[in-house]
Scaffold this active site. Structure first.
Site: not given
Ligand SMILES: [Zn+2]
Length: 182
Positions: A47, A52, A96-97, A138-139, A142
């Site tokens: 995702g 991000q 998380c990226l 999670h998304e 963000h």
């Molecule tokens: Zn993330």
């Protein structure tokens, strides 16, 4: 085109993204969504939120079960919103990226009902549990400027922040040593 993914503690990760209006769907937005999907597969992740990649718009891409060999069908969602949440459970080893080198269990809702729009402005609804539900939470976090480290214990978070700062300092030192020393 691959997009650079912002990393903690970049301040842009804390911005609250704004809803996308129907009239704002154009080739540029379609391209952004396609680039976000490409970036998600490349990282790799399941995702990615527009926040991000430094775009404060309520847009996420998700794909829970892609493989290198298989077909890729990224879900591209505009204005995703949790309309109902039920139960509490643990999302194990979440990562998380945008938060390098850290994984942790996170307390999450067990089931969420999510409403969103597609790029064709169709209304879609999902009834999600398990990984799919965690990914939505999670998304959408963000898009509100919330990171999963905000949802772990203060001690765990502080240890991570300290480690991350040390790592960034070391990278900076290596860079400056490299540029002066050749
Ligand atoms: Zn993330």
């Amino acid at each position: 085109m691959l997009l650079p993914v912002l990393q903690f503690p970049d301040a842009r990760l804390r911005e609250k993204a704004v809803p996308i209006e129907r009239g704002q769907i154009d080739d540029a937005l379609r391209k952004l969504a396609a680039d976000m999907a490409e970036t998600m597969y490349d990282e790799p992740g399941i995702g990615l939120a527009a926040t991000q990649v430094g775009v404060a718009k309520r847009l996420v891409v998700m794909d829970l079960d892609w493989t290198d060999e298989g077909e890729r069908n990224p879900r591209i969602l505009l204005n995703p919103e949790i309309v109902r949440a039920e139960g509490i459970t643990t999302s194990e080893g979440e990562g998380c990226l945008s938060v390098p080198d850290f994984k942790s269990d996170v307390e999450r809702s067990a089931r969420v009902i999510v409403k969103a729009r597609t790029l064709d402005w169709e209304e879609v609804e999902f009834d999600a549990t398990g990984l799919e539900s965690f990914c939505f939470q999670h998304e959408i976090d963000h898009l509100d400027g919330v990171l999963f480290i905000d949802r772990v214990s203060k001690l765990k978070r502080e240890l991570y922040v300290r480690r991350r700062k040390k790592q960034l300092r070391r990278e900076l030192e290596e860079q400056s040593a490299g540029s002066s020393g050749g």
